[in-house]
Design a protein around this motif. Sequence first.
Motif: not given
Length: 550
Positions: A2-4, A69-71, A76-79, A107-112
């Motif tokens: 679901n996260s993907t 994408g931003h949602n 993703r940042i939180a996870n 973490t922002e780089e990973l999430a984005s």
Amino acid sequence: MNSTKPAYLTLLLALVHGVAGISILVISSWFIAVSAIAPVGFNYVIPAVVIRALALLRIASGYASMWVGHNDLLARIANIRLGVFSQLENSQINEKALTTEALAHHTEELASRWIAWIAPLSSIMFIFTSLCFIATWFGFPGAGLLIALFAAWSIAVTLQGLGALRIAKRATCANAEFRQASNNFLNSSAIWHLNSGLVGQHEGNATQEHNSHSASNASTLDVKEIKASNIVGKNVSAKAVWQEKIAQKNTANRTAWWFQGIAFLLVVLMMSGALSIAQTLLFAPIAIVVPMVLLAAPDWAGNAFSSISKFAQYKQSVKALRQMKTTPIKMLCEREINTAITLTNFSIKGRRTNKVNTSMPAKGVVCVSGASGCGKSSLLQGLAGLLPANGKREIDGVNMPPGLVSNWRYVEQEPIILSGTLALNLDPAGQEIPHNQMTTLLLELGLDKGLLLSTWVGKAGRPLSGGERKRVALARAILAKPRVLLVDEPFEGLDIHTQQRVCDVLNRYAADKLVIIASHVTPKALVVQKNVQLDEASMVTANGEHRATL
């Protein structure tokens, strides 16, 4: 799975956005060419309607892609941050340069990654491949040139990616060095006045002047350290970090310009047979499509060069988090105190601190005082179990093994404020602490002026002064209801009136708990049960007397 789904939906919308854009270009080009030779009665409405529909589809898919994408990015940042925090649970980061801000950046780089480079690169790759296939399949004039441009684009992206990885590596190292140097520079703020006066003088005169300053700080400072501090301040600066960022941007722009030049060159080569093209257009207006696609290539394919730079930074962030060095902290179960905490030959490993022999009552306020640099903060951290120590740390006569007691809380001298609401900062573990308790405690600590629980603080939020950060951290610790509360310099940066409020809170909490304070200031309003005096030339004995060290 679901996260993907949002990530895949973002990719799909990006593809629709890109395909709609290139379709508008192709159909518009054909429409312009066919309008020049169209017979009377040609239906102009259908192509115009198709172009308008594609334009609306492109706009809608673009906004939808950004929204989804931003949602997905926020989730993703939180996870990812929860995963990093789980990795750091009961551990300490050994590298001071890897601060909370640095972790947030990685973490922002990973999430984005989905909206930063996966979706743009996938969309461009799909469009380019489809255009080459369609042009070849239907035999469009110039299809070979389009394939050549695709090959040039692939080579350019690959070469730029290799260069971007090297620049990203240098940028990460420069950023870490700058953070470390900044931390050292700010930590030496108390001796800044020595830097300008000592470095330019003779070493003997410098040493004499150096020894004339306070024995607590300056006596441990070496002239070579002062010189080294100045060298670090000159060589390691934000300029190096900024230069690497500019280099990354310049590399992307330079590659984009080369790609644009190649595209225009191919257009020139194709237009060198303008007569044959003009003759072809009389019979097949579709021949104008390839030249128009080549001309517009820098617009719809050029974003790949900035995306590949973000990919390089993503790889460095993955590497930084993977190689993060931590020291595990052993967690001990909750401990109750019936009589006293006793320290015997207690000292901190790796720190220049003297052995401490003293006992502390089961409740009340214990004030640890002494000259700056004598080890007050180290003693509190060692007592809490955050630092390894030698000697004995006993509760009611029972020696405690190394580790952090789960119902003890240490409030650091420079507390960390999370980027979020004030309520989140007061209850970071999500224990559902009642908001009325939070509000009441904030009022008691003097934080009632314009600071609501819904106020966003931390990064990109309302800036907090040093005194406000200390009181927020103190409130956070008190709301956790620890059995032992260890507070480092709680009165620093506070006026007399605010000190009185903090003292009232600490006195009331110490009625049935133990509060240990390290401070060079002891307000009269603080009801101190016992004083523990530390000194560089002595160590505390059990009866409070000082014993000289050899």
